[in-house]
Design a protein around this motif. Structure first.
Motif, short mmCIF file in Angstrom:
data_model
loop_
_atom_site.label_atom_id
_atom_site.label_comp_id
_atom_site.label_asym_id
_atom_site.label_seq_id
_atom_site.Cartn_x
_atom_site.Cartn_y
_atom_site.Cartn_z
N THR A 33 4.50 -7.24 6.14
CA THR A 33 4.54 -6.13 5.19
C THR A 33 3.76 -6.53 3.95
N HIS A 34 2.90 -5.62 3.49
CA HIS A 34 2.02 -5.86 2.35
C HIS A 34 2.30 -4.79 1.30
N LEU A 35 2.37 -5.20 0.03
CA LEU A 35 2.70 -4.28 -1.06
C LEU A 35 1.60 -4.31 -2.11
N LEU A 36 1.09 -3.12 -2.45
CA LEU A 36 0.14 -2.98 -3.55
C LEU A 36 0.30 -1.57 -4.14
N PRO A 37 1.11 -1.41 -5.19
CA PRO A 37 1.22 -0.10 -5.83
C PRO A 37 -0.16 0.39 -6.26
#
Length: 86
Positions: A33-37
């Protein structure tokens, strides 16, 4: 590329190692899982699949000499990964 993300989580499970003399093949399943707002879509991109590692024994111990990642599924905003390469 991953260092540009706000956060990542990589889960690896179901490890299987087959040794043949001084070489080995290891397989495992993964979910990453990768997060970048961002302002252009959802903040998450998750994919799952499996890894295949080839290894060899050296005087210093076992070393990975090859890796194949096969993604079987993905969900979310793939665009966040393209934004990390700019």
């Amino acid at each position: 590329m991953l260092s540009d993300l706000a956060s990542t989580q990589h889960l690896i499970t179901n490890h299987l190692v087959r040794i043949s003399g001084d070489t080995a093949v290891a397989t495992a399943d993964f979910q990453a899982t990768h997060l970048l707002p961002n302002a252009l879509g959802g903040p998450l991109w998750t994919l799952g699949g499996h890894y295949r590692f080839t290894l060899r024994r050296t005087p210093a111990g076992w070393r990975i000499d090859g890796l194949t990642m096969t993604a079987d599924w993905a969900d979310g905003n793939r665009q966040i990964m393209e934004r990390t390469t700019r």
